[in-house]
Design a protein around this motif. Structure first.
Motif, PDB file in Angstrom:
ATOM      1  N   GLY A   1     118.173  68.594 102.469  1.00 31.54           N
ATOM      2  CA  GLY A   1     117.914  67.225 101.957  1.00 31.54           C
ATOM      3  C   GLY A   1     116.963  66.943 100.701  1.00 31.54           C
ATOM      4  N   ALA A   2     116.196  67.791 100.373  1.00 29.84           N
ATOM      5  CA  ALA A   2     115.167  67.554  99.322  1.00 29.84           C
ATOM      6  C   ALA A   2     115.785  66.994  98.173  1.00 29.84           C
ATOM      7  CB  ALA A   2     114.525  69.134  99.089  1.00 29.84           C
ATOM      8  N   ASP A   3     114.758  66.493  97.311  1.00 29.31           N
ATOM      9  CA  ASP A   3     115.146  65.828  96.119  1.00 29.31           C
ATOM     10  C   ASP A   3     115.376  66.644  94.903  1.00 29.31           C
ATOM     11  OD1 ASP A   3     115.456  64.027  94.115  1.00 29.31           O
ATOM     12  OD2 ASP A   3     113.640  62.811  94.360  1.00 29.31           O
ATOM     13  N   LEU A   4     116.710  66.737  94.589  1.00 33.76           N
ATOM     14  CA  LEU A   4     116.844  67.738  93.256  1.00 33.76           C
ATOM     15  C   LEU A   4     116.689  67.212  92.046  1.00 33.76           C
ATOM     16  CD1 LEU A   4     120.547  68.907  94.451  1.00 33.76           C
ATOM     17  CD2 LEU A   4     118.437  70.240  94.476  1.00 33.76           C
ATOM     18  N   ALA A   5     116.220  65.987  91.953  1.00 37.16           N
ATOM     19  CA  ALA A   5     115.737  65.422  90.661  1.00 37.16           C
ATOM     20  C   ALA A   5     114.443  65.980  90.348  1.00 37.16           C
ATOM     21  CB  ALA A   5     115.491  63.897  90.819  1.00 37.16           C
ATOM     22  N   PHE A   6     113.660  66.873  91.211  1.00 34.20           N
ATOM     23  CA  PHE A   6     112.389  67.893  91.055  1.00 34.20           C
ATOM     24  C   PHE A   6     112.785  68.987  90.787  1.00 34.20           C
ATOM     25  CE2 PHE A   6     111.135  63.679  92.813  1.00 34.20           C
ATOM     26  CZ  PHE A   6     109.824  63.407  92.063  1.00 34.20           C
TER      27      PHE A   6
END
Length: 437
Positions: A73-78
């Motif tokens: 669930g980590a933020d793929l925008a980073f």
């Protein structure tokens, strides 16, 4: 007036809501092409209450993916753009623009996990400086053959801006011809040479009278609203003398855009796109029928008003919309500066995060808004029932939706309809990029 339940029906847009079901049947702007330029062409986006990441990979392919990595669930925008895709910095899982998992580096040799993983991706198309995506089920509709999509890149310019309110009240200001004579009233007129790229500053066709003076001196337009294949056409007329009438033709492009004249040379096609229930972006394409657009000038004009990377207004609720008492007394009707985007921002944000339509009292001048809401309710009902709503187009249907016509000019009072149609036809036929039959 309407009930609170009816208001929710047409304003709430998260997944599973009636209006959300409708708006997911259409291509939606999700980013400007400009936002994917530079060293790191990755942008987070929130659209219709969904969190997304928009990217252009190393090969130039566009992608729109759900923003949370399907691993933990980590933020793929980073994420990092490398090895043919977008890599999550948490554990190195790699996804291509279609969402296919390409690598799961920490898994044992021979693991088949990667082949079973797919991040949800969405169809994506780039047109006239805007990146569009489709969040609905099934095949997306075809794009209509609008002027803003037919003109070459040299003759279009795209921009956007944030509004902190529900999408519907932001849209409705654009189909309200009566407000311009008050909300955008100036007590002094600018020189014509300063009008480029600015709304309501140029002179009307066949007139040397600036639009600011027209709005100021003739503040009670007669409004005609006609249903069309694409939504609504609105014609506002202001009698100026026995033999001269100002006429302004604008359009509601269903479900959430309008097409209006900027000047005798340019039109604006503007979408109001929900971020969530209480905020939205306006996306606009400025289309020139004559010379190429001076994009540097247009962009610099607008960056005086908006901050990057989120296109937030420099003047807004946080600083009282720049309101100045002396200015209101002597220079502008609102006292909120000279840019009409600020005026519109105040008008729609002052209605609250979601306008309480149970308290409004509509009049004859609101006939465009009344007509639009009827079309909207009908389309939402069809979408919820699995039927095809207005402007969900097949390729053949899309090819037939052209233009639409806009104009701002001074007509002979005895031939208004003939006049404006001829002015539009002359401009359209004279465009160097116009396809000939």
């Amino acid at each position: 007036m309407m009930s609170s339940e009816q208001n929710d029906f047409i304003t709430r847009i998260s997944a599973g809501t009636p209006a959300g079901t409708l708006l997911r049947r259409y291509w939606q702007p999700v980013a400007l092409s400009d936002e994917l330029e530079g060293k790191r062409p990755i942008r987070p986006a929130r659209l219709l209450g969904q969190d997304l990441v928009v990217l252009r990979d190393e090969s130039g392919r566009l992608g729109v993916l759900d923003r949370d990595c399907p691993h933990r669930g980590a933020d793929l925008a980073f994420g990092r753009l490398e090895d043919g895709g977008l890599r999550c910095p948490f554990h190195g899982w790699l996804f291509d623009v279609q969402g296919q998992c390409l690598e799961t580096p920490a898994e044992p040799a021979g693991s088949r996990l990667c082949g079973k993983i797919r991040q949800r991706s969405y169809p994506v198309v780039e047109k006239s400086g805007i990146i569009f995506t489709y969040l609905g089920e099934g095949e997306p509709p075809a794009f209509p053959a609008l002027d803003c999509f037919q003109a070459p890149d040299s003759h279009v310019f795209a921009f956007k801006g944030l509004m902190e309110c529900n999408w519907l009240q932001a849209l409705e200001v654009g189909i309200d011809p009566a407000h311009a004579s008050f909300l955008h009233r100036f007590f002094e007129d600018d020189e014509p040479e300063s009008a480029y790229g600015r709304q309501f500053r140029a002179t009307s066709s066949d007139s040397d009278m600036p639009m600011t003076r027209v709005l100021r001196e003739f503040d009670a337009p007669a409004i005609e609203v006609d249903k069309t294949d694409y939504g609504l056409q609105l014609i506002a007329t202001r009698p100026m003398s026995d033999d001269k009438t100002h006429v302004r033709v604008t359009n509601l492009l269903f479900p959430q855009a309008f097409v209006i004249p900027l000047s005798s040379e340019m039109t604006i096609t503007q979408w109001h796109v929900p971020i969530d229930d209480t905020s939205c972006y306006w996306y606009a394409i400025f289309t020139s029928f004559t010379t190429p657009v001076n994009k540097t000038h247009m962009r610099n004009q607008r960056l005086e008003l908006y901050t990057l990377p989120d296109y937030r207004p420099r003047v807004g609720r946080h600083n009282n919309y720049g309101f100045n008492v002396e200015e209101q007394l002597h220079k502008t009707y609102t006292g909120m500066g000279e840019d009409i985007n600020v005026h519109d921002q105040w008008a729609v944000e002052s209605l609250g995060p979601i306008q309480d339509r149970t308290r409004e009292h509509l009049g004859q001048s609101d006939k465009g808004i009344i007509a639009y809401r009827r079309i909207l309710v009908d389309a939402i009902t069809k979408a919820v029932n699995g039927e095809t709503p207005l402007m969900v187009l097949t390729p053949d249907e899309a090819a037939a939706i052209q233009g639409p016509a806009t104009m701002d000019g001074v007509a002979p009072s005895n031939s208004i309809d003939t006049y404006w149609r001829q002015v539009d036809a002359n401009r359209r036929n004279g465009a160097s990029w116009k396809k000939r039959d």
